[in-house]
Design a protein around this motif. Structure first.
Motif, PDB file in Angstrom:
ATOM      1  N   PHE A  28       0.847  -1.195   0.000  1.00 40.30           N
ATOM      2  CA  PHE A  28       0.000   0.000   0.000  1.00 40.30           C
ATOM      3  C   PHE A  28       0.884   1.248   0.000  1.00 40.30           C
ATOM      4  N   GLN A  29       0.412   2.280  -0.704  1.00 38.58           N
ATOM      5  CA  GLN A  29       1.143   3.546  -0.807  1.00 38.58           C
ATOM      6  C   GLN A  29       0.496   4.598   0.089  1.00 38.58           C
ATOM      7  N   ASP A  30       1.241   5.660   0.352  1.00 41.37           N
ATOM      8  CA  ASP A  30       0.686   6.761   1.136  1.00 41.37           C
ATOM      9  C   ASP A  30      -0.422   7.472   0.365  1.00 41.37           C
ATOM     10  N   GLY A  31      -0.267   7.571  -0.959  1.00 38.38           N
ATOM     11  CA  GLY A  31      -1.304   8.193  -1.780  1.00 38.38           C
ATOM     12  C   GLY A  31      -2.142   7.139  -2.486  1.00 38.38           C
ATOM     13  N   LEU A  32      -2.118   7.163  -3.817  1.00 31.95           N
ATOM     14  CA  LEU A  32      -2.888   6.220  -4.625  1.00 31.95           C
ATOM     15  C   LEU A  32      -2.162   4.884  -4.749  1.00 31.95           C
ATOM     16  N   THR A  33      -2.873   3.787  -4.456  1.00 30.02           N
ATOM     17  CA  THR A  33      -2.359   2.428  -4.662  1.00 30.02           C
ATOM     18  C   THR A  33      -3.113   1.808  -5.836  1.00 30.02           C
ATOM     19  N   VAL A  34      -2.376   1.415  -6.879  1.00 28.72           N
ATOM     20  CA  VAL A  34      -2.982   0.838  -8.082  1.00 28.72           C
ATOM     21  C   VAL A  34      -2.758  -0.669  -8.080  1.00 28.72           C
ATOM     22  N   MET A  35      -3.865  -1.410  -8.187  1.00 31.75           N
ATOM     23  CA  MET A  35      -3.806  -2.875  -8.219  1.00 31.75           C
ATOM     24  C   MET A  35      -4.356  -3.359  -9.563  1.00 31.75           C
ATOM     25  N   LEU A  36      -3.568  -4.143 -10.288  1.00 31.73           N
ATOM     26  CA  LEU A  36      -3.965  -4.708 -11.574  1.00 31.73           C
ATOM     27  C   LEU A  36      -4.265  -6.190 -11.376  1.00 31.73           C
ATOM     28  N   PHE A  37      -5.441  -6.625 -11.819  1.00 30.97           N
ATOM     29  CA  PHE A  37      -5.857  -8.021 -11.638  1.00 30.97           C
ATOM     30  C   PHE A  37      -5.908  -8.726 -12.988  1.00 30.97           C
ATOM     31  N   VAL A  38      -5.242  -9.898 -13.071  1.00 36.02           N
ATOM     32  CA  VAL A  38      -5.263 -10.717 -14.274  1.00 36.02           C
ATOM     33  C   VAL A  38      -5.721 -12.122 -13.894  1.00 36.02           C
ATOM     34  N   GLY A  39      -6.104 -12.903 -14.906  1.00 32.28           N
ATOM     35  CA  GLY A  39      -6.568 -14.267 -14.649  1.00 32.28           C
ATOM     36  C   GLY A  39      -7.624 -14.673 -15.656  1.00 32.28           C
ATOM     37  N   VAL A  40      -7.745 -15.963 -15.910  1.00 32.51           N
ATOM     38  CA  VAL A  40      -8.712 -16.456 -16.895  1.00 32.51           C
ATOM     39  C   VAL A  40     -10.132 -16.265 -16.372  1.00 32.51           C
ATOM     40  N   ASN A  41     -11.084 -16.317 -17.289  1.00 31.34           N
ATOM     41  CA  ASN A  41     -12.483 -16.150 -16.910  1.00 31.34           C
ATOM     42  C   ASN A  41     -12.953 -17.320 -16.052  1.00 31.34           C
ATOM     43  N   GLY A  42     -13.758 -17.003 -15.046  1.00 29.53           N
ATOM     44  CA  GLY A  42     -14.373 -18.049 -14.234  1.00 29.53           C
ATOM     45  C   GLY A  42     -13.614 -18.439 -12.981  1.00 29.53           C
ATOM     46  N   VAL A  43     -12.488 -17.786 -12.689  1.00 28.44           N
ATOM     47  CA  VAL A  43     -11.695 -18.165 -11.510  1.00 28.44           C
ATOM     48  C   VAL A  43     -12.095 -17.363 -10.273  1.00 28.44           C
ATOM     49  N   GLY A  44     -13.011 -16.386 -10.439  1.00 25.72           N
ATOM     50  CA  GLY A  44     -13.425 -15.577  -9.297  1.00 25.72           C
ATOM     51  C   GLY A  44     -12.685 -14.259  -9.193  1.00 25.72           C
ATOM     52  N   LYS A  45     -12.104 -13.818 -10.304  1.00 22.80           N
ATOM     53  CA  LYS A  45     -11.315 -12.568 -10.304  1.00 22.80           C
ATOM     54  C   LYS A  45     -12.196 -11.359 -10.005  1.00 22.80           C
ATOM     55  N   THR A  46     -13.288 -11.197 -10.763  1.00 21.99           N
ATOM     56  CA  THR A  46     -14.159 -10.033 -10.582  1.00 21.99           C
ATOM     57  C   THR A  46     -14.827 -10.052  -9.213  1.00 21.99           C
ATOM     58  N   THR A  47     -15.238 -11.227  -8.757  1.00 22.16           N
ATOM     59  CA  THR A  47     -15.847 -11.357  -7.430  1.00 22.16           C
ATOM     60  C   THR A  47     -14.863 -10.961  -6.337  1.00 22.16           C
ATOM     61  N   SER A  48     -13.609 -11.363  -6.498  1.00 21.49           N
ATOM     62  CA  SER A  48     -12.582 -11.002  -5.509  1.00 21.49           C
ATOM     63  C   SER A  48     -12.389  -9.492  -5.458  1.00 21.49           C
ATOM     64  N   ILE A  49     -12.409  -8.840  -6.617  1.00 24.20           N
ATOM     65  CA  ILE A  49     -12.267  -7.385  -6.654  1.00 24.20           C
ATOM     66  C   ILE A  49     -13.420  -6.724  -5.906  1.00 24.20           C
ATOM     67  N   GLY A  50     -14.645  -7.215  -6.140  1.00 20.40           N
ATOM     68  CA  GLY A  50     -15.809  -6.663  -5.452  1.00 20.40           C
ATOM     69  C   GLY A  50     -15.734  -6.827  -3.947  1.00 20.40           C
ATOM     70  N   LYS A  51     -15.307  -7.992  -3.484  1.00 24.06           N
ATOM     71  CA  LYS A  51     -15.187  -8.237  -2.041  1.00 24.06           C
ATOM     72  C   LYS A  51     -14.089  -7.371  -1.419  1.00 24.06           C
ATOM     73  N   LEU A  52     -12.993  -7.207  -2.160  1.00 26.62           N
ATOM     74  CA  LEU A  52     -11.914  -6.354  -1.653  1.00 26.62           C
ATOM     75  C   LEU A  52     -12.352  -4.902  -1.580  1.00 26.62           C
ATOM     76  N   ALA A  53     -13.157  -4.471  -2.568  1.00 23.81           N
ATOM     77  CA  ALA A  53     -13.680  -3.100  -2.538  1.00 23.81           C
ATOM     78  C   ALA A  53     -14.495  -2.870  -1.264  1.00 23.81           C
ATOM     79  N   HIS A  54     -15.315  -3.869  -0.922  1.00 24.25           N
ATOM     80  CA  HIS A  54     -16.104  -3.778   0.321  1.00 24.25           C
ATOM     81  C   HIS A  54     -15.192  -3.737   1.533  1.00 24.25           C
ATOM     82  N   ARG A  55     -14.174  -4.584   1.547  1.00 22.23           N
ATOM     83  CA  ARG A  55     -13.250  -4.675   2.692  1.00 22.23           C
ATOM     84  C   ARG A  55     -12.519  -3.349   2.903  1.00 22.23           C
ATOM     85  N   TYR A  56     -11.993  -2.783   1.808  1.00 18.50           N
ATOM     86  CA  TYR A  56     -11.218  -1.553   1.936  1.00 18.50           C
ATOM     87  C   TYR A  56     -12.103  -0.355   2.261  1.00 18.50           C
ATOM     88  N   LYS A  57     -13.321  -0.338   1.722  1.00 20.61           N
ATOM     89  CA  LYS A  57     -14.222   0.761   2.045  1.00 20.61           C
ATOM     90  C   LYS A  57     -14.618   0.705   3.519  1.00 20.61           C
TER      91      LYS A  57
END
Length: 424
Positions: free
Chosen positions: A216-245
């Motif tokens: 994590f950075q003091d200012g903006l932290t940029v996270m890039l997510f890669v992975g094949v379809n169907g592995v739960g990538k988008t769902t993980s991003i959504g859950k992390l968004a909830h966690r960080y908020k």
């Protein structure tokens, strides 16, 4: 102290100096105890004599009170001085009720907290299938062998491969156990049980440099997510968004998988659900242009964490590589040191296939960590060891289940404890 010792305890003989010191301390304590016991016995005799004298005095006092009527009249007058005895009783009851209510709330509070799982409980629950599957195979394996021979090691190597720890891990571990068996002159299989578990832990521990923490950075932290379809990538991003908020961070998402309409809609729905903004573009838009819009908005709006969802078309590696390289250049144009994390999402239930995906993606783009998903529904959690040994890419995030808070930062000690607990 090593990871194995922290998890399962260290077996070692006490030093001779410590044994002598303890013996001397025990000797001094025993003398003090004897003196204390003697003094206690004297005190008990004296107290018993005082009790007898006190009892005799009490009997004399009772006899005198029975013969004395004025004493009764005085006590009656004292009683008549409190005519509102019912009101006093109500006040006393009120005072008694208040601490009872406080106590009851204190009792209920732990019951509510028990409903929330601890981090270790999540690991134990999620790794139950892996642990019981591996444990059952290991117990059956030891039950079938009465001696340590070449067939023992061949069967052990096959068992480890079936547990999805990887061919290389299984081969290396078996060779180390052969050497250990000769060194210890082990004849019985049970003598190697603890050694097997210890070697598995050491294999993950390596040089003790896990690099599991997220940068994590003091200012903006940029996270890039890669992975094949169907592995739960988008769902993980959504859950992390909830966690960080929930942690008080300003979060933004970017839907850069523009060639799959379902991916954009899914991420937009997650944004609506957890109440964070999602940057999208026109259908079939250039993913890099959407990322550029997201980066500029994140800087302008003072966002803390920007998470970028990308395509996962591994079957067309050349196009995917060109796309990810372009996205990387666009990100650096706005924030030169970004992305700060490039996560590969892997479905743990695919076992060795997840290892193949990790190898292929590591050729396409530099990876800083892995998001391990769906670990709760599979017995193939051993793939974490294979990834650690063969690719040396740290697992940094782990999904425990389907609930919105079933995601967290990976902890190797919690993982290894959940994986191997009860096998020693």
């Amino acid at each position: 102290m090593g990871l194995f010792d922290r998890l399962f305890g260290k077996k070692e003989e006490p030093k001779i100096e410590e044994v002598v010191k303890e013996a001397l301390e025990n000797l001094d304590l025993s003398e003090d105890i004897e003196a204390e016991e003697v003094s206690q016995e004297v005190a008990e005799v004296e107290s018993s004599e005082e009790a007898v004298l006190q009892e005799e005095e009490n009997q004399d006092t009772v006899e005198e009170s029975l013969d004395s009527e004025p004493t009764v009249e005085v006590s009656q007058e004292e009683i008549e001085e409190f005519p509102n005895s019912e009101e006093v009783t109500e006040e006393e009851n009120t005072e008694l009720q208040e601490p009872v209510e406080e106590n009851s709330s204190e009792v209920l509070e732990p019951e509510r907290s028990q409903l929330e799982e601890t981090v270790q409980e999540k690991y134990d629950r999620s790794l139950k299938k892996t642990r019981t599957g591996f444990g059952a195979r290991l117990n059956a394996f030891f039950a079938n062998f009465r001696s340590v021979d070449e067939e023992f090691f061949e069967e052990l190597e096959e068992l480890l491969i079936m547990s999805d720890v990887g061919v290389q891990v299984a081969s290396n571990l078996t060779e180390e156990l052969r050497y250990e068996a000769k060194l210890e002159n082990a004849k019985k299989p049970d003598a190697l049980r603890r050694v097997i578990i210890e070697k598995l832990v050491e294999l993950y521990e390596k040089d003790g440099n896990y690099d599991e923490s997220i940068h994590f950075q003091d200012g903006l932290t940029v996270m890039l997510f890669v992975g094949v379809n169907g592995v739960g990538k988008t769902t993980s991003i959504g859950k992390l968004a909830h966690r960080y908020k929930q942690a008080g961070k300003k979060v933004m998402l970017v839907a850069a998988d523009t060639f799959r309409a379902g991916a954009v809609a899914q991420l937009a729905e997650w944004g609506r659900r957890v109440d964070v903004p999602v940057v999208t573009g026109p259908e079939k838009a250039d993913p890099a242009s959407v990322v550029f819009d997201g980066m500029e908005r994140a800087v302008a709006e003072g966002i803390d964490i920007l998470m970028i969802d990308t395509a996962g078309r591994l079957q067309n590696k050349d196009n995917l590589m060109a796309e990810l390289e372009k996205i990387g250049r666009i990100i650096k144009r706005v924030v030169p040191e970004a992305p700060h994390e490039t996560f590969l999402a892997l479905d743990a239930s695919t076992g060795q296939n997840a290892l193949v995906q990790a190898k292929e993606f590591s050729k396409i783009t530099p990876l800083t960590g892995i998001v391990l998903t769906k670990i709760d529904g599979t017995a193939r959690g051993g793939v974490v060891l294979a990834i650690r040994e063969e690719l040396n890419i740290p697992v940094k995030l782990i999904g425990f289940g389907e609930k919105i808070d079933d995601i967290g930062e990976f902890n190797s000690e919690n993982f290894m404890k959940g994986l191997l607990e009860g096998l020693i």
